[in-house]
Scaffold this motif. Structure first.
Motif, PDB file in Angstrom:
ATOM      1  N   ASP A 142       0.787  -0.920  -0.120  1.00  0.00           N
ATOM      2  CA  ASP A 142      -0.088  -0.041   0.033  1.00  0.00           C
ATOM      3  C   ASP A 142       0.841   1.263  -0.017  1.00  0.00           C
ATOM      4  OD1 ASP A 142      -2.203  -1.580   0.012  1.00  0.00           O
ATOM      5  OD2 ASP A 142      -2.384  -1.484   2.445  1.00  0.00           O
ATOM      6  N   ARG A 143       2.094   1.179   0.673  1.00  0.00           N
ATOM      7  CA  ARG A 143       2.765   2.642   0.793  1.00  0.00           C
ATOM      8  C   ARG A 143       3.662   2.472  -0.456  1.00  0.00           C
ATOM      9  NH1 ARG A 143       6.135   1.598   6.144  1.00  0.00           N
ATOM     10  NH2 ARG A 143       7.304   3.238   5.595  1.00  0.00           N
ATOM     11  N   LEU A 144       3.805   1.330  -1.178  1.00  0.00           N
ATOM     12  CA  LEU A 144       4.433   1.488  -2.454  1.00  0.00           C
ATOM     13  C   LEU A 144       3.566   2.500  -3.664  1.00  0.00           C
ATOM     14  CD1 LEU A 144       6.624  -1.793  -3.023  1.00  0.00           C
ATOM     15  CD2 LEU A 144       7.438   0.466  -2.695  1.00  0.00           C
ATOM     16  N   VAL A 166      12.817  -0.522  -2.536  1.00  0.00           N
ATOM     17  CA  VAL A 166      13.543  -1.315  -1.627  1.00  0.00           C
ATOM     18  C   VAL A 166      12.940  -1.631  -0.416  1.00  0.00           C
ATOM     19  CG1 VAL A 166      15.827  -1.326  -0.327  1.00  0.00           C
ATOM     20  CG2 VAL A 166      15.929  -0.058  -2.738  1.00  0.00           C
ATOM     21  N   LEU A 167      12.527  -2.680  -0.007  1.00  0.00           N
ATOM     22  CA  LEU A 167      11.808  -3.094   1.236  1.00  0.00           C
ATOM     23  C   LEU A 167      12.895  -3.702   2.189  1.00  0.00           C
ATOM     24  CD1 LEU A 167       8.745  -4.848  -0.826  1.00  0.00           C
ATOM     25  CD2 LEU A 167       9.190  -2.311   0.048  1.00  0.00           C
ATOM     26  N   ALA A 168      12.529  -3.260   3.264  1.00  0.00           N
ATOM     27  CA  ALA A 168      13.713  -3.835   4.113  1.00  0.00           C
ATOM     28  C   ALA A 168      12.934  -4.528   5.298  1.00  0.00           C
ATOM     29  CB  ALA A 168      14.457  -2.387   4.946  1.00  0.00           C
ATOM     30  N   CYS A 169      13.027  -5.387   5.590  1.00  0.00           N
ATOM     31  CA  CYS A 169      12.320  -6.347   6.560  1.00  0.00           C
ATOM     32  C   CYS A 169      13.409  -6.623   7.879  1.00  0.00           C
ATOM     33  CB  CYS A 169      11.882  -7.639   6.133  1.00  0.00           C
ATOM     34  SG  CYS A 169      10.726  -7.141   4.559  1.00  0.00           S
ATOM     35  N   ALA A 170      12.672  -7.080   8.951  1.00  0.00           N
ATOM     36  CA  ALA A 170      13.480  -7.406   9.962  1.00  0.00           C
ATOM     37  C   ALA A 170      13.984  -9.060  10.136  1.00  0.00           C
ATOM     38  CB  ALA A 170      12.668  -7.376  11.386  1.00  0.00           C
ATOM     39  N   ALA A 226      21.764  -2.976   9.551  1.00  0.00           N
ATOM     40  CA  ALA A 226      21.113  -2.232  10.562  1.00  0.00           C
ATOM     41  C   ALA A 226      21.485  -0.811  10.177  1.00  0.00           C
ATOM     42  CB  ALA A 226      21.716  -2.700  11.906  1.00  0.00           C
ATOM     43  N   GLY A 227      20.739   0.024  10.858  1.00  0.00           N
ATOM     44  CA  GLY A 227      21.051   1.488  10.693  1.00  0.00           C
ATOM     45  C   GLY A 227      19.881   2.247   9.781  1.00  0.00           C
ATOM     46  N   ASN A 228      20.224   3.418   9.423  1.00  0.00           N
ATOM     47  CA  ASN A 228      19.260   4.297   8.748  1.00  0.00           C
ATOM     48  C   ASN A 228      19.188   3.484   7.235  1.00  0.00           C
ATOM     49  OD1 ASN A 228      17.615   6.111   7.826  1.00  0.00           O
ATOM     50  ND2 ASN A 228      19.077   7.731   8.148  1.00  0.00           N
ATOM     51  N   LEU A 229      18.134   3.832   6.402  1.00  0.00           N
ATOM     52  CA  LEU A 229      17.946   3.474   5.216  1.00  0.00           C
ATOM     53  C   LEU A 229      18.410   4.472   4.056  1.00  0.00           C
ATOM     54  CD1 LEU A 229      14.606   1.159   4.910  1.00  0.00           C
ATOM     55  CD2 LEU A 229      16.780   0.711   4.213  1.00  0.00           C
ATOM     56  N   ALA A 230      18.746   5.690   4.739  1.00  0.00           N
ATOM     57  CA  ALA A 230      18.808   6.639   3.577  1.00  0.00           C
ATOM     58  C   ALA A 230      19.782   6.543   2.571  1.00  0.00           C
ATOM     59  CB  ALA A 230      19.316   7.957   4.063  1.00  0.00           C
ATOM     60  N   PRO A 231      20.941   5.722   2.792  1.00  0.00           N
ATOM     61  CA  PRO A 231      21.939   5.352   1.699  1.00  0.00           C
ATOM     62  C   PRO A 231      21.443   4.493   0.736  1.00  0.00           C
ATOM     63  CG  PRO A 231      23.058   5.048   3.871  1.00  0.00           C
ATOM     64  CD  PRO A 231      21.782   5.264   4.243  1.00  0.00           C
ATOM     65  N   ALA A 232      20.466   3.663   1.055  1.00  0.00           N
ATOM     66  CA  ALA A 232      19.676   2.691  -0.087  1.00  0.00           C
ATOM     67  C   ALA A 232      19.076   3.333  -1.109  1.00  0.00           C
ATOM     68  CB  ALA A 232      18.700   1.606   0.740  1.00  0.00           C
ATOM     69  N   ARG A 233      18.885   4.791  -1.094  1.00  0.00           N
ATOM     70  CA  ARG A 233      18.198   5.255  -1.984  1.00  0.00           C
ATOM     71  C   ARG A 233      18.878   5.443  -3.316  1.00  0.00           C
ATOM     72  NH1 ARG A 233      13.387   7.290  -1.293  1.00  0.00           N
ATOM     73  NH2 ARG A 233      13.565   8.476  -3.299  1.00  0.00           N
ATOM     74  N   GLY A 234      20.381   5.190  -3.071  1.00  0.00           N
ATOM     75  CA  GLY A 234      21.159   5.363  -4.236  1.00  0.00           C
ATOM     76  C   GLY A 234      21.081   4.080  -5.283  1.00  0.00           C
ATOM     77  N   ALA A 282       9.624   4.995  -2.486  1.00  0.00           N
ATOM     78  CA  ALA A 282      10.051   3.495  -3.160  1.00  0.00           C
ATOM     79  C   ALA A 282      10.890   2.986  -1.770  1.00  0.00           C
ATOM     80  CB  ALA A 282      10.766   3.891  -4.288  1.00  0.00           C
ATOM     81  N   VAL A 283      11.206   3.561  -0.835  1.00  0.00           N
ATOM     82  CA  VAL A 283      12.041   2.942   0.284  1.00  0.00           C
ATOM     83  C   VAL A 283      11.168   2.595   1.460  1.00  0.00           C
ATOM     84  CG1 VAL A 283      13.923   3.036   1.821  1.00  0.00           C
ATOM     85  CG2 VAL A 283      14.374   3.821  -0.644  1.00  0.00           C
ATOM     86  N   VAL A 284      10.647   1.332   1.699  1.00  0.00           N
ATOM     87  CA  VAL A 284       9.951   1.340   2.881  1.00  0.00           C
ATOM     88  C   VAL A 284      10.444   0.399   4.024  1.00  0.00           C
ATOM     89  CG1 VAL A 284       7.650   0.020   3.360  1.00  0.00           C
ATOM     90  CG2 VAL A 284       7.945   1.090   0.983  1.00  0.00           C
ATOM     91  N   ASP A 285      10.519   0.807   5.121  1.00  0.00           N
ATOM     92  CA  ASP A 285      10.920   0.304   6.287  1.00  0.00           C
ATOM     93  C   ASP A 285      10.118  -0.484   7.059  1.00  0.00           C
ATOM     94  OD1 ASP A 285      12.747  -0.573   8.136  1.00  0.00           O
ATOM     95  OD2 ASP A 285      13.625   1.381   8.873  1.00  0.00           O
ATOM     96  N   LEU A 286      10.303  -1.770   7.129  1.00  0.00           N
ATOM     97  CA  LEU A 286       9.140  -2.516   7.868  1.00  0.00           C
ATOM     98  C   LEU A 286       9.882  -3.146   9.265  1.00  0.00           C
ATOM     99  CD1 LEU A 286       7.587  -4.783   4.968  1.00  0.00           C
ATOM    100  CD2 LEU A 286       6.720  -2.705   5.935  1.00  0.00           C
ATOM    101  N   ARG A 287      11.072  -2.574   9.634  1.00  0.00           N
ATOM    102  CA  ARG A 287      11.522  -2.871  10.692  1.00  0.00           C
ATOM    103  C   ARG A 287      10.848  -2.208  12.074  1.00  0.00           C
ATOM    104  NH1 ARG A 287      17.433  -1.385   9.409  1.00  0.00           N
ATOM    105  NH2 ARG A 287      16.395   0.379   8.919  1.00  0.00           N
ATOM    106  N   PRO A 288      11.114  -2.912  13.318  1.00  0.00           N
ATOM    107  CA  PRO A 288      10.405  -2.441  14.409  1.00  0.00           C
ATOM    108  C   PRO A 288      11.355  -1.268  14.938  1.00  0.00           C
ATOM    109  CG  PRO A 288      11.422  -4.465  14.984  1.00  0.00           C
ATOM    110  CD  PRO A 288      11.562  -4.261  13.530  1.00  0.00           C
ATOM    111  N   ASN A 289      11.414  -0.027  14.480  1.00  0.00           N
ATOM    112  CA  ASN A 289      11.952   1.103  15.169  1.00  0.00           C
ATOM    113  C   ASN A 289      11.314   1.744  16.115  1.00  0.00           C
ATOM    114  OD1 ASN A 289      14.215   0.786  12.820  1.00  0.00           O
ATOM    115  ND2 ASN A 289      12.523   1.832  11.550  1.00  0.00           N
ATOM    116  N   PRO A 290      12.040   2.639  17.074  1.00  0.00           N
ATOM    117  CA  PRO A 290      11.325   3.114  18.028  1.00  0.00           C
ATOM    118  C   PRO A 290      10.465   4.250  17.552  1.00  0.00           C
ATOM    119  CG  PRO A 290      13.858   3.194  18.377  1.00  0.00           C
ATOM    120  CD  PRO A 290      13.249   2.660  17.140  1.00  0.00           C
TER     121      PRO A 290
END
Length: 518
Positions: A304-306, A389-393, A399-407, A417-425
């Motif tokens: 849905d977010r994509l 890019v979809l990041a799952c746990a 680990a860490g921030n997904l910002a570099p993955a946009r490259g 287009a970058v969706v983070d599905l990990r349990p972040n605070p």
């Protein structure tokens, strides 16, 4: 001699017969009835008017009586307070306190500590030499002892009472991030709009570990009073149905999922709102059914977010694809025609290929470097950029921030287009105290306003639609038509919860780990 013919014209003459004392009986009867009707109506209206005046006068007199009684009570309280305040003992005490305060201030100015043990002893001796003050102190101490003892007895008696409700096993989280198996946990009866579910199995995942570490603790304290915090998805059988629930019946096999702020499903008997459960797919066992609701809902939320209408020809990489939501995403994306790349351990290659993955991507790293998202653009330059890019746990995901993955994305990729599905605070977990108080006040105000406008007191407005009954029913339909199937990893018993959670968060996990009540 002709006799003239006379023509007479007859003209009716209206004659007032009343002049002769004659009255029409029909007209007189109608007039009499009308007068009688008017008279009765006037009497009714007068009676109603008098009743209204009486009621208004009575209400006014009652209000005046209440006001007068309140004013009189306040005056009596004020008089009693003034009498106590101006009592000779209170005045003497005030004078002594004022003198002691002046003396303390003088001692502070002189550099002498005002609360020295010698001074305190002298004050107590001077106080207790007075028989009146000594008697007051004795009465005060006796009152404190009697009141404290009575309160302690009542508290112990109340604590010793067995809570009402059916007893069952449950896994309860402890303040030290531990988990304790309780054999006699109490389950509340099904209220209005709720159902009582006999939980047969529930899932554990990295989101449970994040919950133990404090994720959504602030929001959970405001939204839910349920003590179990573990178990994101469950499968079971309905034992009781509350009033207002018409779509579910006793004996229905159901499944559902709970967010971190809505409590947990790690209890053998679970009271839950009917809007959070639905009938599970036909012929699906409880273990397999418990592995899919939460991970499947996460996968559908990611799609849905994509917001892609057509996935044919799209290149999508799923990082951490060995997790439960990663396996669900691989099936859904490949079923919609996307070219799916997966970032997962090498041993999961065949299983993910069977689910629909097209290529396995491995991060180049050595023993001195930790895999990071900065390596993903390099892989995209060699294998070709991706549309999402979809990041799952799951295992192998950096680990860490997904910002570099946009490259690693194509130039035509969307912003989301970058969706983070990990349990972040959550943001609410990092608010300072003043903002936390403001957030709590705003949250309760919103709930009161929703209740006032008829939206109920539930917290379903916090949930994503994929985790409520319509989303769960759509997930069940996907399982029934073969679009999606659960990936069950291992099954544990409740007493082995620590081993189950450790396995679910390890690199050996493939799919969803489930705990079953025997």
């Amino acid at each position: 001699m002709e006799i003239p013919t006379l023509f007479f014209m007859y003209t009716p003459i209206e004659t007032d017969m009343s002049f002769y004392g004659y009255t029409d009986p029909v007209s007189s009867r109608g007039a009499g009835n009308m007068d009688e009707l008017k008279m009765r109506a006037g009497e009714k209206i007068g009676a109603l008017h008098e009743a209204a005046r009486t009621a208004a006068g009575s209400s006014r007199s009652r209000v005046e009586d209440v006001v007068n009684h309140t004013v009189e009570a306040l005056n009596k309280i004020r008089e009693a307070f003034n009498e106590i305040w101006h009592h000779e003992l209170i005045e003497e005490g005030r004078e002594r306190i004022a003198a002691w305060t002046r003396d303390a201030a003088q001692r502070i100015r002189e550099g002498t500590p005002p609360l020295s043990p010698v001074l305190l002893y002298e004050e107590l001796v001077a106080l207790l030499k007075d028989r009146v003050w000594r008697r007051s102190v004795v009465i005060f101490l006796c009152g404190v002892a009697l009141g404290g003892g009575a309160g302690l007895c009542v508290g112990l008696r109340w604590a010793a009472r067995a809570p009402a409700g059916p007893h069952a096993r449950a896994l309860l989280a402890q303040p030290d991030q531990g988990v304790m198996l309780v054999e006699d946990a109490v389950a509340a009866a099904a209220g209005a709009g709720e159902v009582l579910v006999r939980v047969q199995a529930f899932s554990v995942c990295p989101w449970d570990r994040a919950t133990l570490r404090g994720r959504a603790a602030a929001l959970r304290g405001l939204a839910a009073a349920a003590q179990p915090q573990l178990g994101r998805a469950f499968a079971g059988v309905i034992l009781d149905v509350g009033c207002g629930v018409s779509e579910l019946e006793l004996g229905d096999e159901v499944w559902g999922c709970l967010s971190e702020w809505a409590g947990g499903a790690a209890a053998e008997l679970l009271t839950i709102r009917s809007t959070r459960v639905s009938k599970r797919p036909r012929g699906l066992a409880a273990d397999a059914a418990a592995s899919l609701p939460f991970s499947g809902a996460l996968a559908l939320q990611a799609l849905d977010r994509l917001r892609y209408d057509n996935y044919k020809g799209k290149r999508v990489i799923v990082c951490g694809a060995a997790s439960g939501e990663g396996c669900a995403l691989v099936q859904l994306l490949s079923g919609r025609g996307a070219h799916v790349s997966v970032l997962a351990p090498r041993r999961a290659r065949q299983a993910l290929h069977d689910l629909g993955a097209h290529e396995l991507v491995e991060l180049d790293s050595n023993s001195h470097a930790t895999p990071s998202w900065a390596m993903l653009p390099q892989l995209g330059a060699r294998a070709g950029p991706w549309d999402a890019v979809l990041a799952c746990a799951g295992a192998a995901a950096p680990a860490g921030n997904l910002a570099p993955a946009r490259g690693a994305l194509k130039a035509t990729a969307a912003r989301n287009a970058v969706v983070d599905l990990r349990p972040n605070p959550l943001i609410t977990d990092r608010l300072p105290l003043p903002l936390s108080i403001m957030f709590a006040a705003s949250f309760y105000t919103l709930r009161i306003l929703r209740w006032m406008v008829g939206c109920g007191r539930d917290t379903d407005f916090l949930e994503d639609k994929r985790r409520l009954t319509p989303g769960l029913a759509a997930l069940a339909a996907m399982v029934d038509d073969g679009t999606l199937r659960p990936v069950l990893d291992k099954v544990y018993f409740p007493q082995d919860f620590e081993s189950a959670l450790a396995h679910a968060c390890s690199d050996e996990a493939l799919g969803t780990t489930v705990i079953r009540f025997p």
